[in-house]
Scaffold this active site. Structure first.
Site, PDB file in Angstrom:
ATOM      1  NE  ARG A   1      -9.255  -0.427 -16.347  1.00  0.00           N
ATOM      2  CZ  ARG A   1      -9.734  -1.018 -15.253  1.00  0.00           C
ATOM      3  NH1 ARG A   1     -10.711  -0.458 -14.557  1.00  0.00           N
ATOM      4  NH2 ARG A   1      -9.218  -2.170 -14.824  1.00  0.00           N
TER       5      ARG A   1
ATOM      6  CD  GLU B   1      -7.530   5.602 -13.235  1.00  0.00           C
ATOM      7  OE1 GLU B   1      -8.706   5.948 -13.491  1.00  0.00           O
ATOM      8  OE2 GLU B   1      -7.239   4.601 -12.552  1.00  0.00           O
TER       9      GLU B   1
ATOM     10  CG  HIS C   1      -9.578   3.100 -10.315  1.00  0.00           C
ATOM     11  ND1 HIS C   1      -8.941   2.977 -11.521  1.00  0.00           N
ATOM     12  CD2 HIS C   1     -10.295   1.955 -10.163  1.00  0.00           C
ATOM     13  CE1 HIS C   1      -9.245   1.803 -12.066  1.00  0.00           C
ATOM     14  NE2 HIS C   1     -10.075   1.172 -11.250  1.00  0.00           N
TER      15      HIS C   1
HETATM   16  C1  8YV Z   1      -8.832  -2.133  -9.253  1.00  0.00           C
HETATM   17  C2  8YV Z   1     -10.437  -2.318 -11.230  1.00  0.00           C
HETATM   18  O1  8YV Z   1      -8.861  -1.523  -8.020  1.00  0.00           O
HETATM   19  O2  8YV Z   1     -10.519  -4.653 -11.001  1.00  0.00           O
HETATM   20  C3  8YV Z   1     -10.473  -3.699 -11.777  1.00  0.00           C
HETATM   21  O3  8YV Z   1     -10.462  -3.849 -13.008  1.00  0.00           O
HETATM   22  O4  8YV Z   1     -10.587  -1.395 -11.933  1.00  0.00           O
HETATM   23  C4  8YV Z   1     -10.241  -2.083  -9.773  1.00  0.00           C
HETATM   24  O5  8YV Z   1     -10.994  -3.005  -9.044  1.00  0.00           O
HETATM   25  C5  8YV Z   1      -7.768  -1.503 -10.062  1.00  0.00           C
HETATM   26  O6  8YV Z   1      -7.747  -1.909 -11.378  1.00  0.00           O
HETATM   27  C6  8YV Z   1      -6.408  -1.775  -9.458  1.00  0.00           C
HETATM   28  O7  8YV Z   1      -5.424  -1.341 -10.323  1.00  0.00           O
END
Ligand code: 8YV
Length: 329
Positions: A240, A269, A287
């Site tokens: 993150r 983001e 992302h």
């Molecule tokens: C997602 C991610 O695409 O799974 C997670 O925690 O960061 C990613 O795989 C994203 O969070 C979708 O909002």
């Protein structure tokens, strides 16, 4: 009996909508639409359930405004969009999507590592701009990946999958730091050694961040941590954005203390810190670490299966606050 009411808060695959429509009265979200917090509350009026992407904030205010809500199913493994104690206090179950994206996300972590160390995107931009006039010995020389030291911060499923790729595929020495040390058999399978956070920072040639986000790790990688990193190292973030102080990272990259960074996640983001955008030694992606076609479908299907299990059988496949189920059962 009336069907339970479900909001799917993002545009998802028609096959998933069809599956859910067998049990729920479904409200979908048009392609490209991202509800603001106020719009989300409006859409959730009278809804029993919501399927979220992982970026919709579910906090005490929303829960109070949506008293009928019983379950929030994230299609992401991360659930830092949940105020978990507020959800538990309100008796609202949260579920996430672990497991189904592990290998795909680890593949991408490695792709980003290689693109960063070997300057793939930087050299491609140079070529496309028509600036390649001749081959030279030092043209876009970077760092080696094979045989180097891979540092992993956060050794959950994805961290372990990255460790296996590094150790077995690239002959890397793998070191990691985690809240707790892995058992000996798992360490052996990953060929990874546990070190302190400072040792990790000072010894890794390539440092990959894969830890879950919580306010405790906000700007964990700040100017002080960056100063402890091995000179000329690379930093990869697929966790993150809030874990890294982006201004401090941009300074370290500008000054050449770090060779390069590869970032798939950003604090604000989809906005990206302009100081990162202006640097050539940083690979930036939107992302997409889990974005393979089969994995994205599996993530949404797992969220859907959690919703179905909850309403049909009073349980969930991957709950993050299972005490809610115990209390209601
Ligand atoms: C997602 C991610 O695409 O799974 C997670 O925690 O960061 C990613 O795989 C994203 O969070 C979708 O909002």
């Amino acid at each position: 009996m009336n069907k339970p009411q479900l909001l799917i808060a993002r545009d998802v695959y028609p096959a998933v909508v069809e599956k859910l429509e067998q049990v729920f009265e479904v409200e979908t979200t048009p392609e490209g639409v991202v509800w603001t917090p106020a719009q989300l509350i409006e859409r959730l009026q009278g809804k029993d359930a919501v399927l979220t992407s992982g970026s919709e904030r579910i906090d005490a205010g929303l829960l109070q405004a949506c008293p009928q809500l019983k379950i929030v199913a994230n299609l992401a493994v991360g659930y830092n969009n949940f105020d978990l104690s507020a959800m538990t206090a309100a008796g609202v179950l949260g579920t996430n999507a672990p497991g189904v994206l592990t290998e795909t996300t680890a593949d991408f972590g490695f792709a980003l590592l290689m693109a960063t160390a070997r300057r793939v995107t930087e050299s491609e931009h140079f070529l496309r701009a028509g600036r390649w006039k001749q081959w030279s010995l030092s043209l876009f020389t970077g760092a080696d990946v094979h045989g180097s030291t891979l540092g992993i911060l956060g050794m959950g499923r994805i961290g372990q999958a990255i460790a296996r790729r590094g150790a077995h595929g690239f002959g890397m020495r793998v070191i990691y730091h985690n809240r707790s040390q892995l058992d000996a058999a798992t360490e052996e399978a990953c060929r990874a050694s546990y070190v302190s956070q400072d040792e990790l920072l000072s010894q890794a040639d390539h440092l990959v961040l894969v830890l879950p986000y919580s306010p405790d790790v906000y700007h964990l990688i700040d100017a002080g941590a960056l100063a402890k990193m091995k000179p000329g190292a690379t930093l990869i973030n697929i966790a993150r954005g809030g874990i890294v102080d982006e201004d401090a990272l941009a300074a370290a990259l500008r000054e050449g203390r770090l060779a390069a960074a590869g970032l798939d996640v950003f604090e604000g983001e989809p906005a990206v810190n302009p100081s990162l955008l202006s640097l050539s030694n940083v690979v930036l992606t939107p992302h997409i670490a889990s974005a393979s076609v089969p994995t994205r479908l599996a993530m949404v299907m797992l969220a859907a299966d959690n919703l179905l299990a909850f309403f049909l059988e009073g349980k969930a496949l991957t709950p993050v606050n299972p005490e809610v189920l115990k209390n209601s059962g």
